[in-house]
Design a protein around this motif. Structure first.
Motif, PDB file in Angstrom:
ATOM      1  N   MET A   1       0.831  -1.196   0.000  1.00 14.54           N
ATOM      2  CA  MET A   1       0.000   0.000   0.000  1.00 14.54           C
ATOM      3  C   MET A   1       0.867   1.248   0.000  1.00 14.54           C
ATOM      4  N   PHE A   2       1.919   1.224   0.834  1.00 12.72           N
ATOM      5  CA  PHE A   2       2.839   2.350   0.903  1.00 12.72           C
ATOM      6  C   PHE A   2       3.567   2.544  -0.421  1.00 12.72           C
ATOM      7  N   ASN A   3       3.923   1.379  -0.997  1.00 19.03           N
ATOM      8  CA  ASN A   3       4.589   1.375  -2.277  1.00 19.03           C
ATOM      9  C   ASN A   3       3.741   2.086  -3.333  1.00 19.03           C
ATOM     10  N   ASN A   4       2.446   1.788  -3.277  1.00 18.90           N
ATOM     11  CA  ASN A   4       1.507   2.403  -4.193  1.00 18.90           C
ATOM     12  C   ASN A   4       1.511   3.920  -4.074  1.00 18.90           C
ATOM     13  N   PHE A   5       1.562   4.366  -2.838  1.00 16.69           N
ATOM     14  CA  PHE A   5       1.526   5.792  -2.532  1.00 16.69           C
ATOM     15  C   PHE A   5       2.666   6.544  -3.232  1.00 16.69           C
ATOM     16  N   PHE A   6       3.867   5.921  -3.170  1.00 18.00           N
ATOM     17  CA  PHE A   6       5.024   6.593  -3.760  1.00 18.00           C
ATOM     18  C   PHE A   6       5.002   6.539  -5.279  1.00 18.00           C
ATOM     19  N   LYS A   7       4.223   5.594  -5.845  1.00 12.71           N
ATOM     20  CA  LYS A   7       4.199   5.486  -7.303  1.00 12.71           C
ATOM     21  C   LYS A   7       3.252   6.491  -7.939  1.00 12.71           C
ATOM     22  N   ARG A   8       2.383   7.074  -7.113  1.00 11.79           N
ATOM     23  CA  ARG A   8       1.436   8.025  -7.679  1.00 11.79           C
ATOM     24  C   ARG A   8       2.150   9.272  -8.177  1.00 11.79           C
ATOM     25  N   GLN A   9       1.733   9.728  -9.343  1.00 12.87           N
ATOM     26  CA  GLN A   9       2.407  10.857  -9.981  1.00 12.87           C
ATOM     27  C   GLN A   9       2.477  12.122  -9.118  1.00 12.87           C
ATOM     28  N   TRP A  10       1.306  12.476  -8.538  1.00 13.62           N
ATOM     29  CA  TRP A  10       1.266  13.797  -7.914  1.00 13.62           C
ATOM     30  C   TRP A  10       2.152  13.913  -6.685  1.00 13.62           C
ATOM     31  N   VAL A  11       2.547  12.785  -6.106  1.00 17.27           N
ATOM     32  CA  VAL A  11       3.382  12.843  -4.900  1.00 17.27           C
ATOM     33  C   VAL A  11       4.821  13.208  -5.238  1.00 17.27           C
ATOM     34  N   VAL A  12       5.247  12.788  -6.465  1.00 15.92           N
ATOM     35  CA  VAL A  12       6.667  12.874  -6.808  1.00 15.92           C
ATOM     36  C   VAL A  12       7.292  14.257  -6.562  1.00 15.92           C
ATOM     37  N   PRO A  13       6.709  15.343  -7.136  1.00 19.05           N
ATOM     38  CA  PRO A  13       7.369  16.636  -6.905  1.00 19.05           C
ATOM     39  C   PRO A  13       7.464  17.010  -5.430  1.00 19.05           C
ATOM     40  N   TYR A  14       6.436  16.656  -4.658  1.00 16.00           N
ATOM     41  CA  TYR A  14       6.469  17.011  -3.239  1.00 16.00           C
ATOM     42  C   TYR A  14       7.571  16.246  -2.512  1.00 16.00           C
ATOM     43  N   LEU A  15       7.817  15.018  -2.943  1.00 13.69           N
ATOM     44  CA  LEU A  15       8.892  14.247  -2.318  1.00 13.69           C
ATOM     45  C   LEU A  15      10.246  14.888  -2.590  1.00 13.69           C
ATOM     46  N   PHE A  16      10.444  15.344  -3.846  1.00  6.83           N
ATOM     47  CA  PHE A  16      11.699  16.014  -4.176  1.00  6.83           C
ATOM     48  C   PHE A  16      11.862  17.306  -3.378  1.00  6.83           C
ATOM     49  N   LEU A  17      10.731  17.950  -3.178  1.00  5.50           N
ATOM     50  CA  LEU A  17      10.751  19.265  -2.550  1.00  5.50           C
ATOM     51  C   LEU A  17      10.887  19.178  -1.035  1.00  5.50           C
ATOM     52  N   ALA A  18      10.412  18.044  -0.476  1.00  6.95           N
ATOM     53  CA  ALA A  18      10.223  17.964   0.977  1.00  6.95           C
ATOM     54  C   ALA A  18      11.425  18.384   1.830  1.00  6.95           C
ATOM     55  N   PRO A  19      12.633  17.822   1.603  1.00 10.31           N
ATOM     56  CA  PRO A  19      13.722  18.166   2.528  1.00 10.31           C
ATOM     57  C   PRO A  19      13.992  19.676   2.602  1.00 10.31           C
ATOM     58  N   ALA A  20      14.133  20.308   1.426  1.00  8.14           N
ATOM     59  CA  ALA A  20      14.452  21.732   1.417  1.00  8.14           C
ATOM     60  C   ALA A  20      13.291  22.556   1.979  1.00  8.14           C
ATOM     61  N   LEU A  21      12.069  22.132   1.624  1.00  7.12           N
ATOM     62  CA  LEU A  21      10.907  22.907   2.076  1.00  7.12           C
ATOM     63  C   LEU A  21      10.741  22.809   3.594  1.00  7.12           C
ATOM     64  N   LEU A  22      10.870  21.591   4.120  1.00  5.31           N
ATOM     65  CA  LEU A  22      10.735  21.422   5.565  1.00  5.31           C
ATOM     66  C   LEU A  22      11.830  22.187   6.305  1.00  5.31           C
ATOM     67  N   ALA A  23      13.061  22.121   5.772  1.00  4.98           N
ATOM     68  CA  ALA A  23      14.164  22.851   6.409  1.00  4.98           C
ATOM     69  C   ALA A  23      13.898  24.352   6.387  1.00  4.98           C
ATOM     70  N   THR A  24      13.339  24.832   5.262  1.00  6.16           N
ATOM     71  CA  THR A  24      13.034  26.261   5.172  1.00  6.16           C
ATOM     72  C   THR A  24      11.982  26.660   6.192  1.00  6.16           C
ATOM     73  N   ILE A  25      10.931  25.840   6.293  1.00  2.55           N
ATOM     74  CA  ILE A  25       9.880  26.153   7.253  1.00  2.55           C
ATOM     75  C   ILE A  25      10.439  26.113   8.678  1.00  2.55           C
ATOM     76  N   ALA A  26      11.226  25.071   8.965  1.00  2.88           N
ATOM     77  CA  ALA A  26      11.719  24.895  10.339  1.00  2.88           C
ATOM     78  C   ALA A  26      12.732  25.957  10.736  1.00  2.88           C
ATOM     79  N   PHE A  27      13.651  26.304   9.830  1.00  7.09           N
ATOM     80  CA  PHE A  27      14.778  27.132  10.253  1.00  7.09           C
ATOM     81  C   PHE A  27      14.735  28.563   9.742  1.00  7.09           C
TER      82      PHE A  27
END
Lengths: 298, 279
Positions: A1-27
């Protein structure tokens, strides 16, 4: 099920963005809110016990009743009004000088860019020794022309000017780099056409360079202002805000309130005021630069 | 005839102004370099009254021995460690974000891009004090975490990578996708190997940011074991104020290393700073 989640198209850009975006929000974003929140809190140390109480705008009220704050705001305003136009004018002049064709222009340009590679603390330490009233090179040099030794950083009248000189020595090359890049983008045909029309150098500058460089100058101006709002390294290393509070800018007053006196409420109230001013300046920047968005993003 | 003289005059005036500017630009650093090889008595004697010899480098290495006995070596190692980790981590997370913005249209992309650019226009020094309070809350105060992790994400670097990735032909990536490569594969195996110039420039920027950082390491990691190079330099200037030659030696090392890097990668550095490709 989790595997399915990562294969969905719309998640991909957010996954790429996540580390930098979270760091920006946090720091970057979250500290602004911490600053605003903690500026409403008063911390007391009665009997070795830290006691925090929510006091609404009391810290600000104390601040506005304190002549030291207004003195500090005055110094910040003087610094801002003088240093920014001065640095822009100087870097613009320098950029014009370095646009000239010459055999040595590459060497000259790289030498002028040297201060960009010298960190502000280094520049501060070296210039502190340069401006030493007794054994500094500056006075030794002035002595050659028969000028009596100047007190520089230990004088109430000269300290702020000395700091402006240090920050300008460090900053001008950096801002000039943007102006130089902007000038090189101006098509040479414009100048050739002006030459045929018999335009003098000043006219070329006034009617070609300046209008076409407007956006770059505006950007540099705003970025320079935002940088100088929080200029405090020379004060931390050399003057400690003195002599007689003459270099005590708001940023340094915030630093001192926190790290010398543990008065975090006061420190963060000042920081909040500074941040709000910076955000206004950045807002203006976006407003002006936003006009010509299309030709930025090719 | 008159025109000819006029032209010469303007060239001489140009050289004269350029020369004065060069002296002001270089003299402090050159004096520091020259004096870093002298003993203090000589430095003072050559400056007041001013003598030409103050600009001629000495031959003593004692000031350099002196600073390494005072913990300068440890600070250099610390700074290298922090810088290198920041470069690696910074390149990975910022290039990934740049890839997302360049490659995908997704909900809120413009807003998020604007937010990231905007947040990085706030000067780092302005949020240093609240960030310090945050580090204390989460227990990172006075650790390497505090020195490295908050400095990784960087809007300028994200912008640089995005600009570069936009220029990579879409067909290339689509072909790879058809061949069954994952999006991460496209990013890692196609885009990153192509973006060596921007990676080099971005890495250099990240390195210099850390090498030059002062206020943040000063307040976030006060214990001497974690001191970075600029902090140690500032400490020398107050703790050992009369020992000028050692301050000069420390300034020379701290100042020269990034200059050498910048010189080696001048083109990438300039284009990374201005976002304009140099010819």
């Amino acid at each position: 099920m989790f595997n399915n989640f990562f294969k969905r198209q719309w998640v991909v850009p957010y996954l790429f963005l996540a580390p930098a975006l979270l760091a920006t929000i946090a720091f970057k974003l979250y500290p602004i809110f911490i600053g605003l929140w903690e500026s409403l809190i008063y911390t007391s140390f009665g009997g070795g016990v830290e006691k925090r109480s929510f006091v609404w705008f009391e810290n600000y009220q104390y601040l506005f009743d304190d002549p030291l704050f207004w003195q500090s705001l005055k110094i910040t305003s003087i610094l801002t009004i003088i240093i920014n136009p001065f640095q822009i004018a100087l870097s613009l002049g320098l950029a014009l000088l370095l646009m000239r064709k010459s055999k040595f222009i590459r060497v000259i340009r790289s030498l002028y860019l040297l201060p960009i590679g010298v960190a502000l603390p280094i520049a501060t330490v070296v210039w502190g020794l340069m401006l030493d009233p007794y054994q500094g090179l500056a006075n030794g040099f002035l002595g050659v022309f028969g000028i009596p030794p100047q007190p520089f950083l230990i004088s109430e009248d000269q300290a702020l000017w000395s700091i402006i000189a240090i920050a300008t020595w460090k900053g001008v090359a950096f801002w000039m780099l943007f102006l130089l890049a902007g000038m090189e983008e101006i098509p040479t045909q414009y100048y050739e056409a002006a030459k045929i029309d018999g335009a003098r150098p000043f006219e070329k500058f006034r009617f070609i360079t300046l209008p076409l460089l407007k956006r770059t100058i505006l950007f540099v101006f705003v970025a320079d202002t935002a940088t100088n709002f929080v200029l405090m390294v020379p004060m931390i290393i050399l003057t400690k805000g003195g002599p007689m509070q003459s270099t005590n800018v708001l940023a340094f007053e915030a630093y001192r309130s926190g790290f010398y006196y543990q008065d975090w409420g006061r420190s963060l109230s000042i920081i909040s005021i500074l941040t709000i001013i910076s955000l206004i300046v950045i807002g203006l920047q976006l407003l002006f630069l936003g006009e010509n968005k299309e030709d930025r993003v090719k | 005839m008159i025109k000819h003289i006029n032209k010469n005059w303007s060239i001489y005036a140009w050289y004269f102004i350029i020369l004065i500017g060069l002296i002001i630009t270089i003299a402090p650093f050159w004096w520091a370099l020259a004096s870093s090889f002298k003993d203090n008595v000589t430095i003072f004697a050559e400056v007041a009254p001013f003598s030409f010899w103050s600009m001629v480098p000495g031959t003593s290495l004692d000031p350099y021995y002196g600073i390494f006995q005072k913990g300068f070596g440890k600070a250099m190692v610390n700074t290298f460690f922090v810088s290198v980790v920041s470069v690696i981590g910074g390149i990975i997370i910022n290039s990934m974000a740049g890839f997302a913005f360049a490659q995908f249209r997704f909900k809120g992309d413009n807003i998020l891009f604007g937010f990231i650019l905007l947040s990085f226009a706030v000067p780092a020094d302005a949020i240093a004090i609240p960030l310090f309070k945050m580090m204390r809350q989460i227990g990172w105060f006075d650790t390497y975490y505090a020195l490295i992790i908050p400095m990784l994400a960087n809007g300028i670097i994200i912008f640089l990578f995005r600009q570069f990735f936009i220029g990579i032909p879409k067909e290339l990536m689509e072909a790879a996708r058809v061949d069954g490569l994952s999006w991460f594969g496209v990013y890692w195996k196609i885009c990153m190997p192509l973006s060596r110039p921007v990676t080099l420039g971005a890495g250099l920027l990240l390195f210099v940011f850390q090498w030059e950082s002062f206020l943040w390491p000063l307040i976030a990691a006060p214990s001497p074991d974690l001191h970075l190079i600029q902090v140690v330099l500032a400490r020398f200037s107050t703790e050992y104020a009369p020992i000028w030659n050692q301050q000069f030696a420390a300034s020379t090392i701290a100042g020269l290393l990034p200059l050498i890097f910048i010189y080696l990668f001048q083109k990438q550095f300039v284009s990374a700073l201005t976002g304009v490709e140099q010819k």
